[in-house]
Scaffold this motif. Sequence first.
Motif, PDB file in Angstrom:
ATOM      1  N   ARG A 228     -11.058  -3.430  -6.572  1.00 13.39           N
ATOM      2  CA  ARG A 228      -9.798  -2.786  -6.146  1.00 13.39           C
ATOM      3  C   ARG A 228      -9.775  -1.280  -6.401  1.00 13.39           C
ATOM      4  NH1 ARG A 228      -5.441  -6.441  -4.318  1.00 13.39           N
ATOM      5  NH2 ARG A 228      -6.329  -8.497  -4.601  1.00 13.39           N
ATOM      6  N   TYR A 230      -9.916   0.576  -9.255  1.00 15.54           N
ATOM      7  CA  TYR A 230      -9.239   1.174 -10.418  1.00 15.54           C
ATOM      8  C   TYR A 230     -10.288   1.903 -11.246  1.00 15.54           C
ATOM      9  CZ  TYR A 230      -5.277  -1.970  -9.483  1.00 15.54           C
ATOM     10  OH  TYR A 230      -4.212  -2.621  -8.913  1.00 15.54           O
ATOM     11  N   ASP A 354       3.494  -3.124  -7.419  1.00  9.99           N
ATOM     12  CA  ASP A 354       2.852  -1.809  -7.441  1.00  9.99           C
ATOM     13  C   ASP A 354       1.445  -1.990  -8.017  1.00  9.99           C
ATOM     14  OD1 ASP A 354       3.141  -1.988 -10.231  1.00  9.99           O
ATOM     15  OD2 ASP A 354       4.887  -0.670 -10.306  1.00  9.99           O
ATOM     16  N   ARG A 355       0.687  -0.905  -8.171  1.00 11.70           N
ATOM     17  CA  ARG A 355      -0.725  -1.026  -8.585  1.00 11.70           C
ATOM     18  C   ARG A 355      -0.879  -1.652  -9.976  1.00 11.70           C
ATOM     19  NH1 ARG A 355      -4.400   3.402  -8.885  1.00 11.70           N
ATOM     20  NH2 ARG A 355      -6.115   2.045  -8.253  1.00 11.70           N
ATOM     21  N   GLU A 358      -0.006  -5.521  -9.597  1.00 12.46           N
ATOM     22  CA  GLU A 358      -1.081  -6.246  -8.906  1.00 12.46           C
ATOM     23  C   GLU A 358      -2.295  -6.424  -9.812  1.00 12.46           C
ATOM     24  OE1 GLU A 358      -1.634  -3.997  -5.325  1.00 12.46           O
ATOM     25  OE2 GLU A 358       0.330  -4.600  -4.557  1.00 12.46           O
TER      26      GLU A 358
END
Length: 794
Positions: A228, A230, A354-355, A358
């Motif tokens: 994803r 990050y 939101d990030r 999630e």
Amino acid sequence: MIQQIKKAAVLGSGVMGSGIAAHLANIGIPTLLLDIVPRELSEAEKAKGLSLEDKQVRNRMSETAIQKLLKQKPAPLTSKKNLALIEAGNFEDDLQRLEEVDWIIEVVVENLAIKQQIFEKVDNYRKLGSIVTSNTSGISVEAMAEGRSEDFQKHFLGTHFFNPPRYLKLLEVIPTKHTDKEVLSFMKTFGEDVLGKGVVEAKDTPNFIANRIGTYGLLITVREMVSRGYSVGEVDSVTGPLIGRAKSATFRTLDVVGLDTFAHVAKNVYDQVDGEEKDVFKVPAFLQEMIEKGWLGSKSGQGFYLKKGKEILELNPTTLEYGPRKKLQAPSIEMAKQAKGLNNKMKTLVFAKDRAGELLWNILSPVFIYAADLLGEIADTIVAIDRAMKWGFGWQQGPFEAWDAIGVEKSVQKMEEQGLVVPAWVKEMLAKGFTSFYQEDELGNISFYHNGEYRLIEENPKVINLAKIKKQKGVIKKNSGASLIDIGDGVALLEFHSKSNAIGLDILQMVNFAIDEVEKNYKGLVIGNQGKNFCVGANLAMILMEAQDDVFELDLVVRHFQQASLKIKYSRKPVVAAPFGMTLGGGAEICLPTAHIQASSETYMGLVEAGVGLIPGGGGNKELYLKHLNNLPNGVEFDLQKVANAVFETIAMAKVSTSGEEARDHNFLTKADGISINGDHLIYDAKQVVLALHEQGYTPPIRKKVPVVGEPGYATLLLGAQNMFYSGYISEHDMKIAKKLAYVIAGGKVPYGTEVDEQYLLDLEREAFLSLVVEPKSQQRMQHMLLKGKPLRN
């Protein structure tokens, strides 16, 4: 069967083996530490003209490991003198000495064949009835004992410590089908009562409980970060204290553990499982590359993080280059920080769109499902799994507690909408109307879900739960800073619950009330609590405000503190302090005048006021001086000056003990005071001391005059400080503090050996404290401590 372990042997002197030996020495068990015999001489040995036959060469591995214990951080020893209890030896010359010991712990390399060879030799030399265990982190315990004698197999099991053994609470105990039930029961009790551990019985499966689930969770997090996009820093900013996990979060934890160690633990499961689970335990290619490059984390100086000067850089897993550390920004993070309690923070975060939400949903939901899938395979109850994760990985909530926190029904619905397979027993539980894994009744009794019903968690009488007692009995009296509680059997407990348990007027008022109440209606009093730390000192913000506003008011507060200290000391009923964690400044001053201190093994005690430009004002100087005098051996002609010097140095240097044992070395504790190895038993142990003192017909100490060093002693005390000042080690303001402190400890301008009254010493102390508190530089130090959390040197 061995009913007591008086001596032990540890086989293997690596970090873990020597750490276990240190932990045994800390609790007073003499330990033999054995390792292999070197096959070649070191350069230093050659220079000394030694040969391979010399004992110091043959014992080199274990001897080196023992010496390293003195330098390791965090310190494996609670006191350096415990080193004397560890004896070095080797596998060729000393195996026959195994007949001297009651417990043999194997901590050699994680290789089944090597372990089996070791156990074959052990079987030949051990005495019948001695307990043999392996500290393996995942090799089959059953397989290790194959082919051994019947007595060996009856007395054999796994005892998996977590690193570092002194500090991490979890001890996984793994019996085999041959382990005698009495041996298992003994080791569980011994693990808790003597080793001070949180003991969980695990089944003989790959990586047992904590490492199985913990490694899975870490690998899921790595996978999520990569897929994803990050960053390492972003993940760590939300997977630490924000969700009730350790400060080291995910990648800092991996750096501390060591990437090579982590990969080994992951491979252990990978080799023994199939399907989807096998895929998760496959170490990612970039992590393998880091290991090949020698980027193993803290031990090699770089891993997921690299320190450059004062800056900490984070690794980009795609490019394997380092850049500035990032933090995840999301609305839910700010909302969670405002939410009260961990459960509300978790709900706010996990369902956020939101990030941050999630990320957390995608790493927590698979762990919940995985833990539920493994129930019955790795442990019999959800309680064992939750405890293992809390005690082994420092989680505030185990997976089932965390699942409860976000709501089982709501989360299962979301899991199924996303196509995740929820274990049948969890769906069955919900279908039967059970909506949580745990439930608590109005009296604070907690039950857990098991096979279609709630079962009460069995409670250990040595673990006193203050929150539960308050629910059941209420409190005798409370104010904003403290509560007085009846903990049964005629014993009361004074609990601090102000912010950081800092001492203000509210706590001092409760001390006075508590002593009066206990003298009338109880056998004695425990001063203790179950906060993060016992007490970080007096309320510094209040002191600074009063110092800038109304010194007359502050004078009254200091008088109150001193009188409360005397009231504790001369109470007609025994008062026992139960300190743990940080016990600083005023926290130490509350403990010093008690009839007995029952400290936790992890007690960090010190009079640290010099760090904020002050000296102790609540009787601490006088009481520490008296402790030193009382600790001198009977009949020994004592040197008053030596006592004054030692007390002056301890307070001026703001020395803090690194353990309960070291607090005794610094004379904060006397020889008669106690140390509880298991922090969970601390209040119980303190209560037993109150009852014992009551049974013995406790009488308070008689007021006596105190001999002091006076004017000539004051001059001697200042000499050392002046040398440090002229050498540039201390500032002008440090010198001013030292002069005030020296005057108080010396007892003012009186002849050497003069006997003075306690109140006279308290007056000197109060005057010195008040004269320093109005100094601009002291106020700067206080302000800096309040704002930055560290001392200012000005």
